[in-house]
Design a protein around this motif. Structure first.
Motif, short mmCIF file in Angstrom:
data_model
loop_
_atom_site.label_atom_id
_atom_site.label_comp_id
_atom_site.label_asym_id
_atom_site.label_seq_id
_atom_site.Cartn_x
_atom_site.Cartn_y
_atom_site.Cartn_z
N HIS A 51 0.84 -1.21 0.00
CA HIS A 51 0.00 0.00 0.00
C HIS A 51 0.88 1.26 0.00
O HIS A 51 0.65 2.19 -0.78
N HIS A 55 1.30 4.22 -2.96
CA HIS A 55 1.21 5.67 -2.75
C HIS A 55 2.46 6.37 -3.30
O HIS A 55 2.36 7.41 -3.96
N GLY A 58 2.34 6.96 -6.84
CA GLY A 58 1.37 7.93 -7.33
C GLY A 58 -0.08 7.51 -7.25
O GLY A 58 -0.97 8.27 -7.62
N TYR A 59 -0.36 6.31 -6.76
CA TYR A 59 -1.76 5.89 -6.60
C TYR A 59 -2.37 6.56 -5.38
O TYR A 59 -1.67 6.89 -4.44
N ASP A 60 -3.69 6.75 -5.42
CA ASP A 60 -4.39 7.21 -4.22
C ASP A 60 -5.78 6.58 -4.18
O ASP A 60 -6.21 5.93 -5.13
N HIS A 61 -6.44 6.77 -3.04
CA HIS A 61 -7.78 6.18 -2.89
C HIS A 61 -8.78 7.22 -2.40
O HIS A 61 -9.69 6.93 -1.66
N ILE A 62 -8.58 8.46 -2.87
CA ILE A 62 -9.50 9.54 -2.51
C ILE A 62 -10.83 9.35 -3.24
O ILE A 62 -11.90 9.41 -2.63
N GLU A 63 -10.75 9.11 -4.54
CA GLU A 63 -11.95 8.88 -5.34
C GLU A 63 -12.27 7.39 -5.38
O GLU A 63 -11.35 6.57 -5.37
N GLY A 66 -10.31 5.41 -7.97
CA GLY A 66 -8.91 5.23 -7.58
C GLY A 66 -8.76 4.15 -6.53
O GLY A 66 -7.80 3.37 -6.56
N LYS A 67 -9.70 4.10 -5.60
CA LYS A 67 -9.65 3.09 -4.55
C LYS A 67 -9.80 1.69 -5.14
O LYS A 67 -9.06 0.77 -4.78
N MET A 70 -6.57 0.89 -7.10
CA MET A 70 -5.45 0.68 -6.18
C MET A 70 -5.59 -0.67 -5.48
O MET A 70 -4.62 -1.42 -5.38
N GLU A 74 -3.01 -3.77 -5.63
CA GLU A 74 -2.43 -4.30 -4.39
C GLU A 74 -2.61 -5.81 -4.32
O GLU A 74 -1.65 -6.55 -4.04
#
Length: 86
Positions: A51, A55, A58-63, A66-67, A70, A74
């Motif tokens: 995880h 990050h 450049g990955y994120d899980h805000i939207e 994206g989650k 990601m 993973e």
């Protein structure tokens, strides 16, 4: 140079690599989360490392999209190294 902009300044002259950042892992927290999620401490530590690397890449899980992306990446990486949910 091979890299553009600010990235060129970040190249480690000894290795030619670009450091992405630092990760700090709390084994105590990983133990608590492993118990909470019902899997091994090894699985939780591996997940947290993957995880964190995601990050840094450049990955994120805000939207929500994206989650989902990601989480799929993973799981694919964990499965590739033999760390499964079992």
């Amino acid at each position: 140079g091979e890299y553009e902009g600010d990235l060129e300044m970040e190249v480690d002259p000894d290795t030619g690599l670009v450091p992405l950042g630092d990760m700090i892992l709390s084994v105590e927290r990983a133990r608590a989360q492993a118990e909470e999620y019902g899997h091994s401490v090894e699985r939780e530590v591996c997940y947290l490392v993957v995880h964190g690397l995601m990050h840094l890449a450049g990955y994120d899980h805000i939207e929500p999209e994206g989650k989902i992306e990601m989480r799929a990446e993973e799981e694919a990486l964990l499965n590739k190294v033999g760390v499964t949910r079992e």
